[in-house]
Structure formats: structure tokens, C-alpha cells
Design an enzyme around this catalytic site. Structure first.
Site, PDB file in Angstrom:
ATOM      1  N   ILE A   1       0.833  -1.204   0.000  1.00  0.00           N
ATOM      2  CA  ILE A   1       0.000   0.000   0.000  1.00  0.00           C
ATOM      3  C   ILE A   1       0.867   1.253   0.000  1.00  0.00           C
ATOM      4  O   ILE A   1       0.640   2.191  -0.775  1.00  0.00           O
ATOM      5  CB  ILE A   1      -0.951   0.002   1.213  1.00  0.00           C
ATOM      6  CG1 ILE A   1      -1.886  -1.205   1.154  1.00  0.00           C
ATOM      7  CG2 ILE A   1      -1.751   1.304   1.274  1.00  0.00           C
ATOM      8  CD1 ILE A   1      -2.613  -1.473   2.454  1.00  0.00           C
TER       9      ILE A   1
ATOM     10  N   GLY B   1      -4.089   3.030   8.380  1.00  0.00           N
ATOM     11  CA  GLY B   1      -3.598   1.769   8.938  1.00  0.00           C
ATOM     12  C   GLY B   1      -4.497   1.249  10.043  1.00  0.00           C
ATOM     13  O   GLY B   1      -5.452   0.517   9.810  1.00  0.00           O
ATOM     14  N   ARG B   2      -4.189   1.650  11.275  1.00  0.00           N
ATOM     15  CA  ARG B   2      -4.990   1.273  12.435  1.00  0.00           C
ATOM     16  C   ARG B   2      -5.220   2.511  13.305  1.00  0.00           C
ATOM     17  O   ARG B   2      -4.320   3.329  13.500  1.00  0.00           O
ATOM     18  CB  ARG B   2      -4.308   0.183  13.256  1.00  0.00           C
ATOM     19  CG  ARG B   2      -4.398  -1.200  12.633  1.00  0.00           C
ATOM     20  CD  ARG B   2      -5.819  -1.723  12.609  1.00  0.00           C
ATOM     21  NE  ARG B   2      -5.943  -3.060  12.043  1.00  0.00           N
ATOM     22  CZ  ARG B   2      -6.251  -3.311  10.789  1.00  0.00           C
ATOM     23  NH1 ARG B   2      -6.433  -2.302   9.934  1.00  0.00           N
ATOM     24  NH2 ARG B   2      -6.373  -4.559  10.356  1.00  0.00           N
TER      25      ARG B   2
ATOM     26  N   ASP C   1      -9.352   7.153   7.847  1.00  0.00           N
ATOM     27  CA  ASP C   1     -10.234   6.053   7.465  1.00  0.00           C
ATOM     28  C   ASP C   1     -10.366   5.059   8.614  1.00  0.00           C
ATOM     29  O   ASP C   1     -11.187   4.151   8.553  1.00  0.00           O
ATOM     30  CB  ASP C   1      -9.699   5.341   6.219  1.00  0.00           C
ATOM     31  CG  ASP C   1     -10.689   4.316   5.677  1.00  0.00           C
ATOM     32  OD1 ASP C   1     -11.869   4.678   5.478  1.00  0.00           O
ATOM     33  OD2 ASP C   1     -10.294   3.149   5.471  1.00  0.00           O
TER      34      ASP C   1
ATOM     35  N   GLU D   1     -13.354   2.550  17.461  1.00  0.00           N
ATOM     36  CA  GLU D   1     -13.972   2.248  16.173  1.00  0.00           C
ATOM     37  C   GLU D   1     -14.980   1.116  16.342  1.00  0.00           C
ATOM     38  O   GLU D   1     -14.622   0.087  16.910  1.00  0.00           O
ATOM     39  CB  GLU D   1     -12.883   1.840  15.176  1.00  0.00           C
ATOM     40  CG  GLU D   1     -13.351   1.712  13.744  1.00  0.00           C
ATOM     41  CD  GLU D   1     -12.221   1.392  12.777  1.00  0.00           C
ATOM     42  OE1 GLU D   1     -12.312   0.358  12.099  1.00  0.00           O
ATOM     43  OE2 GLU D   1     -11.255   2.169  12.720  1.00  0.00           O
TER      44      GLU D   1
ATOM     45  N   HIS E   1     -13.737   3.377   7.758  1.00  0.00           N
ATOM     46  CA  HIS E   1     -12.927   2.179   7.492  1.00  0.00           C
ATOM     47  C   HIS E   1     -13.435   1.446   6.248  1.00  0.00           C
ATOM     48  O   HIS E   1     -13.678   0.238   6.273  1.00  0.00           O
ATOM     49  CB  HIS E   1     -12.951   1.245   8.711  1.00  0.00           C
ATOM     50  CG  HIS E   1     -11.723   0.366   8.790  1.00  0.00           C
ATOM     51  ND1 HIS E   1     -11.204  -0.081   9.983  1.00  0.00           N
ATOM     52  CD2 HIS E   1     -10.918  -0.143   7.821  1.00  0.00           C
ATOM     53  CE1 HIS E   1     -10.134  -0.839   9.758  1.00  0.00           C
ATOM     54  NE2 HIS E   1      -9.948  -0.879   8.449  1.00  0.00           N
TER      55      HIS E   1
END
Length: 317
Positions: free
Chosen positions: A145, A225-226, A250, A255, A274
Site C-alpha cells: 500500500i 492503517g490502524r 479512514d 472504532e 474504514h
């Protein structure tokens, strides 16, 4: 050999998987409809299922994920030590890099404020904009990515710095290579900071008050990513203080983001739920199936698998 396919596939994907597994028994069941007896019979599972269900997969020898992120499946007790774990690294570069590019250009060209103005029927010049050309773009995580995003911003004239866990050869399209050890000095140089990091002990809370302060005033921050790589309240503080020009997320922590969370209303923060990956782009789903099919053929022949995950680091070996 019983193979359980839990990821969403189309008819032509089913045919591709069946061709790669001649002689094996394939069962296609959505992840949210899998029965415990089906898990218990499976020698192979292709697709993500809730990790808490995996102890029921007593015959499991190999789990192929349909995601690049594997952190939830690397935790102790989720899989037996002798179970192989592979991910879908290589499938998401196109979708996520284009999503990042769209977010970055929207912030740089102030498309978000102009869209807000449109909804209020306000004809107003929002002033000066910025460009990717001659910008220094810092990318944390230069796997598939990160490299795909680097190629795109490099084509638009950016200077690209990549950050990886350890030193090594510099990938094509990366102008300069660094590690987390010199992150603060790199942050001070960057006009754009992009996090494509998985969830590990080393990355949790990496972007805190000090790291946002180390960033250049007026820089842009993007996280795909996270969410737990960011201390959310510290990002909110940096945005409210006007230190950063914009933040596109994102992924968030927590979350899903609760309706009452202040991040929703923080000026200059732009959130997508996400969705940059998954199978929103058909090409992504095609690539995931291709990886799974190649690995399935290799597994049945006793050959090495691609994208084996190191459960200690959460990264592909």
C-alpha cells in the site's frame, strides 16, 4: 481435505478457487453464517471469521485471511501454534493508495470547505491552496500500500520518505528511507504524513501529543492503517490549536466512532468509516481471490505459501 470459504465471492471467483483445489471439498458459507460443526471439520479456512470462533476449528491447519491486517488473529489463544496464517498483502495497494490520494487532494484544494459552502448556498473564496508538487511526503509503512501511494505522489512531483521497522534496501519510488528511531526529525521535515501501520505494541499510541508537536505547522496527517496508532484526544488538540492543516482518517480509535465523540466535530478532520479497502473496488476482491487460489494450489502440493504472517510482529514474513 475440507476447505471452508467464508469471504464474499462471485461466481467466477468460486470457479477460480475450485480449479486451484481439484479433489478437495469446498464449502462456501458467509462468515456470519458459519456453524460450529463446519468450523470443526475444516482443514483450511479462506476468509476472516470472528477470532473468538476459531478455537472451535480443531482440525484447522491453515487460515488465509482476506485482509492485509492480521493483528486480531495473532493474539495468544486464537490459533494453535502449528496453524499457518497468511494474509492478503498485495491486494489492497490500488484501492487504498487511490483513497489516500483523493483525501489528500481534497484537503489541499479545500474541496471539503467548498462542499460545505455549496450545501449552504455560499459563494465564497476559501483562499490559498497547496500542491503535492515539491511537497515532502512521509509514509510510515512501505509495504504494498505504501509503495503504491508513493508511486502516485512521486508522479505528481513529491519527494517521498519511507519509514520501515528496520533498515534495508530502498524500494523503487522512495527517495529516502528512515526508521521509527529517527521519526521525530523526519516529522519536522514533512508536509504530508501518512500512517499505514498495523496494530502492534510498537505502533500503539505512536502519534501522541509530542509527535503532533514535532510535525511541521500546516502539515497534513492521514491514517489508513490502524486507529490505535493515534492518541485521539491529542490529535483533536493539535487540530483545534491550528497546528495541522488537515487530518483524513479512514480508521479511528475507538472504532466504530460513537455518535457523541468530539472527533466528528473537530474542524479540519475528515472521516471515512474504514471503507477504503474491503471489496468496494472490484479489483481488490479479484486480487484477494488470486492470492487465495495461488496459496490453495501451493498448500495442496505441499509447497511454500506466500504472505505468511509472523505472529510475533503481525507483519508478513
Amino acid at each position: 481435505m475440507k476447505i471452508l470459504i467464508t469471504m464474499g465471492v462471485k461466481e467466477h471467483h468460486e470457479e477460480e478457487l475450485k480449479k486451484s483445489a481439484a479433489g478437495a471439498e469446498l464449502l462456501f458459507v458467509p462468515a456470519d453464517k458459519v456453524r460450529l460443526d463446519e468450523l470443526a471439520d475444516a482443514d483450511v479456512i479462506i476468509g476472516n471469521i470472528p477470532p473468538e470462533l476459531l478455537p472451535a476449528a480443531t482440525n484447522l491447519r491453515w487460515l488465509q485471511l482476506n485482509t492485509a491486517g492480521a493483528d486480531a488473529f495473532c493474539k495468544k489463544g486464537v490459533l494453535k501454534d502449528d496453524v499457518l496464517l497468511t494474509n492478503a498483502t498485495g491486494a489492497y495497494g490500488l484501492a487504498l493508495s487511490e483513497h489516500l490520494l483523493a483525501q489528500l487532494l481534497a484537503m489541499m484544494k479545500k474541496l471539503y470547505p467548498y462542499y460545505d459552502n455549496q450545501k449552504k448556498a455560499i459563494w465564497h473564496d476559501e483562499g490559498q491552496v497547496t500542491s503535492i508538487e515539491n511537497a515532502t511526503v512521509l509514509i510510515l509503512g512501505i509495504g504494498d500500500i505504501g509503495r503504491a501511494f508513493a508511486r502516485r505522489v512521486k508522479a505528481l512531483g513529491a519527494y517521498v520518505i519511507g519509514v520501515r521497522r528496520r533498515t534495508g534496501s530502498k524500494p523503487v519510488g522512495i527517495d529516502e528511507l528512515g526508521t521509527l528511531k529517527n521519526l521525530d526529525s523526519l516529522l519536522a521535515r514533512a508536509d504530508v504524513v501518512v500512517s499505514i501501520l498495523p496494530s502492534t505494541a510498537a505502533t500503539t499510541g505512536l502519534f501522541d501529543k509530542g509527535r503532533f508537536a514535532a510535525m511541521k505547522k500546516g502539515a497534513y496527517f492521514l491514517n489508513i492503517g490502524r486507529g490505535n496508532a493515534v492518541v485521539t484526544n491529542d490529535l483533536i488538540e493539535a487540530m483545534r490549536a491550528g497546528h495541522l492543516a488537515g487530518a483524513a482518517l479512514d480508521v479511528t480509535d475507538p472504532e466504530p466512532l460513537p455518535e457523541s465523540h468530539p472527533l466528528w466535530q473537530t474542524p479540519g478532520v475528515y472521516i471515512t468509516p474504514h471503507i477504503s479497502g474491503d471489496d468496494h473496488l472490484p479489483a481488490t476482491q479479484d486480487r484477494i481471490v488470486q492470492i487465495a487460489a495461488r496459496n490453495l494450489a501451493a498448500f495442496l502440493k505441499g509447497e511454500p505459501l506466500e504472505n505468511l504472517v509472523n505472529r510475533e510482529t503481525g507483519y508478513k514474513n
